[in-house]
Design a protein around this motif. Structure first.
Motif, mmCIF file in Angstrom:
data_model
loop_
_atom_site.group_PDB
_atom_site.id
_atom_site.type_symbol
_atom_site.label_atom_id
_atom_site.label_comp_id
_atom_site.label_asym_id
_atom_site.label_seq_id
_atom_site.Cartn_x
_atom_site.Cartn_y
_atom_site.Cartn_z
ATOM 1 N N LYS A 298 9.985 5.099 6.782
ATOM 2 C CA LYS A 298 8.668 4.457 6.807
ATOM 3 C C LYS A 298 8.012 4.575 5.430
ATOM 4 O O LYS A 298 8.051 5.645 4.812
ATOM 5 N N ILE A 299 7.407 3.491 4.967
ATOM 6 C CA ILE A 299 6.627 3.551 3.725
ATOM 7 C C ILE A 299 5.179 3.823 4.109
ATOM 8 O O ILE A 299 4.575 3.065 4.882
ATOM 9 N N THR A 300 4.626 4.914 3.562
ATOM 10 C CA THR A 300 3.232 5.279 3.862
ATOM 11 C C THR A 300 2.460 5.429 2.542
ATOM 12 O O THR A 300 3.075 5.503 1.463
ATOM 13 N N GLY A 301 1.149 5.520 2.660
ATOM 14 C CA GLY A 301 0.321 5.751 1.476
ATOM 15 C C GLY A 301 0.721 7.035 0.776
ATOM 16 O O GLY A 301 0.773 7.093 -0.469
ATOM 17 N N ASP A 302 1.048 8.057 1.532
ATOM 18 C CA ASP A 302 1.445 9.354 0.969
ATOM 19 C C ASP A 302 2.704 9.231 0.116
ATOM 20 O O ASP A 302 2.772 9.780 -0.984
ATOM 21 N N LEU A 303 3.678 8.515 0.640
ATOM 22 C CA LEU A 303 4.940 8.330 -0.096
ATOM 23 C C LEU A 303 4.661 7.683 -1.458
ATOM 24 O O LEU A 303 5.251 8.051 -2.480
ATOM 25 N N LEU A 304 3.706 6.740 -1.475
ATOM 26 C CA LEU A 304 3.466 5.962 -2.694
ATOM 27 C C LEU A 304 2.745 6.744 -3.788
ATOM 28 O O LEU A 304 2.667 6.293 -4.931
ATOM 29 N N LYS A 305 2.225 7.941 -3.450
ATOM 30 C CA LYS A 305 1.560 8.760 -4.479
ATOM 31 C C LYS A 305 2.525 9.086 -5.613
ATOM 32 O O LYS A 305 2.110 9.294 -6.752
ATOM 33 N N ASN A 306 3.798 9.150 -5.316
ATOM 34 C CA ASN A 306 4.790 9.486 -6.353
ATOM 35 C C ASN A 306 5.499 8.269 -6.930
ATOM 36 O O ASN A 306 6.489 8.405 -7.649
ATOM 37 N N ALA A 307 5.012 7.075 -6.599
ATOM 38 C CA ALA A 307 5.701 5.865 -7.066
ATOM 39 C C ALA A 307 5.278 5.501 -8.482
ATOM 40 O O ALA A 307 4.191 5.865 -8.939
ATOM 41 N N ASP A 308 6.137 4.753 -9.163
ATOM 42 C CA ASP A 308 5.778 4.156 -10.451
ATOM 43 C C ASP A 308 4.573 3.230 -10.199
ATOM 44 O O ASP A 308 4.561 2.494 -9.217
ATOM 45 N N PRO A 309 3.547 3.251 -11.076
ATOM 46 C CA PRO A 309 2.364 2.392 -10.826
ATOM 47 C C PRO A 309 2.740 0.911 -10.720
ATOM 48 O O PRO A 309 2.040 0.133 -10.081
ATOM 49 N N ASN A 310 3.844 0.530 -11.368
ATOM 50 C CA ASN A 310 4.245 -0.887 -11.317
ATOM 51 C C ASN A 310 5.200 -1.209 -10.175
ATOM 52 O O ASN A 310 5.723 -2.331 -10.108
ATOM 53 N N LEU A 311 5.463 -0.245 -9.322
ATOM 54 C CA LEU A 311 6.394 -0.504 -8.220
ATOM 55 C C LEU A 311 5.910 -1.678 -7.348
ATOM 56 O O LEU A 311 4.743 -1.741 -6.986
ATOM 57 N N LYS A 312 6.836 -2.588 -7.038
ATOM 58 C CA LYS A 312 6.512 -3.690 -6.117
ATOM 59 C C LYS A 312 7.298 -3.479 -4.820
ATOM 60 O O LYS A 312 8.503 -3.207 -4.864
ATOM 61 N N VAL B 279 7.983 -4.261 11.584
ATOM 62 C CA VAL B 279 7.640 -3.675 12.878
ATOM 63 C C VAL B 279 6.799 -2.427 12.586
ATOM 64 O O VAL B 279 5.570 -2.503 12.531
ATOM 65 N N ASN B 280 7.479 -1.285 12.295
ATOM 66 C CA ASN B 280 6.723 -0.057 11.987
ATOM 67 C C ASN B 280 7.050 0.495 10.611
ATOM 68 O O ASN B 280 6.565 1.559 10.245
ATOM 69 N N GLU B 281 7.900 -0.185 9.869
ATOM 70 C CA GLU B 281 8.488 0.439 8.676
ATOM 71 C C GLU B 281 7.576 0.444 7.445
ATOM 72 O O GLU B 281 7.892 1.106 6.464
ATOM 73 N N ILE B 282 6.462 -0.286 7.498
ATOM 74 C CA ILE B 282 5.464 -0.175 6.419
ATOM 75 C C ILE B 282 4.121 0.046 7.098
ATOM 76 O O ILE B 282 3.678 -0.798 7.899
ATOM 77 N N SER B 283 3.451 1.171 6.793
ATOM 78 C CA SER B 283 2.168 1.357 7.477
ATOM 79 C C SER B 283 1.116 0.420 6.906
ATOM 80 O O SER B 283 1.146 0.085 5.711
ATOM 81 N N PRO B 284 0.180 0.010 7.750
ATOM 82 C CA PRO B 284 -0.814 -0.999 7.349
ATOM 83 C C PRO B 284 -1.622 -0.602 6.114
ATOM 84 O O PRO B 284 -2.053 -1.466 5.352
ATOM 85 N N GLU B 285 -1.798 0.728 5.868
ATOM 86 C CA GLU B 285 -2.622 1.129 4.710
ATOM 87 C C GLU B 285 -1.969 0.702 3.386
ATOM 88 O O GLU B 285 -2.632 0.598 2.362
ATOM 89 N N VAL B 286 -0.673 0.425 3.427
ATOM 90 C CA VAL B 286 0.035 0.016 2.199
ATOM 91 C C VAL B 286 -0.352 -1.412 1.796
ATOM 92 O O VAL B 286 -0.347 -1.768 0.623
ATOM 93 N N ASP B 287 -0.755 -2.220 2.774
ATOM 94 C CA ASP B 287 -1.036 -3.644 2.515
ATOM 95 C C ASP B 287 -2.087 -3.843 1.417
ATOM 96 O O ASP B 287 -2.030 -4.825 0.681
ATOM 97 N N ALA B 288 -3.061 -2.930 1.365
ATOM 98 C CA ALA B 288 -4.167 -3.118 0.420
ATOM 99 C C ALA B 288 -3.839 -2.573 -0.976
ATOM 100 O O ALA B 288 -4.651 -2.698 -1.887
#
Ligand code: NCD
Length: 338
Positions: A278-292, A300-309
């Motif tokens: 699952k991709i969550t907001g927490d996981l993305l804290k360690n991502a490259d700022p330019n990650l797409k 279905v459930n594999e990307i949490s809605p908070e990632v959309d924004a």
């Protein structure tokens, strides 16, 4: 005559009376798209892919409705969808209409003669007489290649079984080119790498760009070994893991996919793996700022809605890019653009 290149196919064409002719060398010397089937990414060179992406870029203002076009005036595109679809079917429909063409829709399978036992070969033979091009989606592996043997108009594969989904790949490449970069790309494909046709097609295409690929999945849903071997033969650097956390800081694009419930022979197996990644907001804290982050959708459930924004989420824009890409594919196959 309609052209196509042959490759492995799990359907026995001869059973339906096909004359199987090999046309594999027709396009070696010169790029040509008119009357050409779009079945697999393996049928396209990098130069040909780049040309299709360039054509889509020129058509983008028409896709947005900012410019008008009558390129497909008088042309009829048949949509034969034997599996559910929202984006592929509707974006082909919009693409044809934005170019001034018309659409013939088989509608629900229940309402067609398929329910009376008509085989795919006969359906294709008949629809070839009504339309100038056929877009086909079918649950059987190899069905698009088979349909091409019976069609007298170009066939565009809108997804066959778990094998190919070339038009999705064209739009994925276009998205990567527009939103990130195709050269020196580091991509991770995650989720259902076993049954997902989008990732199978995407791997083939990206191997032409020398892309560094990481495959992230639970062990039960690993990328098929034939594909991994194919990529290794082409000297593509591959890493396999089951952890998104481990790789999130080292990639430019994360291509997430849905676990393909409908392709599991045993529903219990699906239940065991459906929520493993699952991709969550927490996981993305360690991502490259330019990650797409891309996803062919539906999710279905594999990307949490908070990632959309977040600025990482590009999947809805990706769905839009399906329109200019499908415009380009229609216009090239019907020979109204050379
Ligand atoms: C994909 C497909 O049909 O393979 N959807 C699509 O075309 N956008 C992915 C999926 O269904 O998970």
């Amino acid at each position: 005559m309609v052209h196509g290149r042959s490759s492995g196919c799990l359907i026995n064409f001869k059973k339906f009376g096909a004359k199987v002719i090999s046309l594999g060398t027709l396009y070696e010397s010169r790029m040509s798209y008119k009357n050409r089937h779009v079945i697999s990414m393996k049928d396209f060179s990098r130069k040909e892919i780049d040309y299709i992406l360039d054509t889509a870029e020129k058509l983008e203002p028409v896709a947005r409705g900012e410019e008008r076009s009558r390129l497909l005036d008088g042309k009829i595109v048949a949509l034969l969808f034997f599996e559910p679809s929202t984006r592929t079917r509707l974006s082909f429909e919009v693409a044809a209409q934005r170019l001034g063409g018309q659409v013939l829709n088989l509608g629900s399978v229940e309402a067609s003669s398929v329910m009376k036992g008509e085989n795919l070969a006969d359906t294709i033979r008949v629809i070839s007489k009504y339309a100038d091009l056929i877009v086909l989606r079918h649950p059987l592996d190899g069905s698009a290649r088979m349909a091409a043997e019976f069609a007298s108009v170009p066939i565009i594969n809108g997804g066959d079984g778990s094998v190919h989904h070339p038009t999705q790949t064209f739009l994925d490449l276009y998205t990567i080119r527009r939103e990130s970069h195709l050269d020196d790309l580091r991509i991770a494909m995650a989720g259902d790498l076993k049954y997902g046709r989008t990732v199978h097609s995407l791997c083939h295409a990206l191997s032409l760009y020398g892309t560094e690929m990481t495959f992230v999945s639970p062990p039960e849903l690993k990328m098929p070994s034939e594909i991994v071997r194919d990529l290794q033969k082409n000297k593509i650097s591959i890493k396999e893991t089951d952890s998104l956390e481990e790789i999130i800081g080292d990639i430019d694009v994360l291509y997430m996919t849905r676990v393909q419930r409908e392709r599991f022979p045993d529903p219990e197996e699906y239940e065991k793996v459906k929520n493993k990644l699952k991709i969550t907001g927490d996981l993305l804290k360690n991502a490259d700022p330019n990650l797409k982050i891309l996803h062919p959708l539906p999710r279905v459930n594999e990307i949490s809605p908070e990632v959309d924004a977040t600025p990482h989420a590009r999947y809805f824009q990706q769905a839009f890019y399906g329109v200019p890409i499908r415009m380009a594919l229609l216009a090239l196959a019907m020979g109204v653009i050379e």
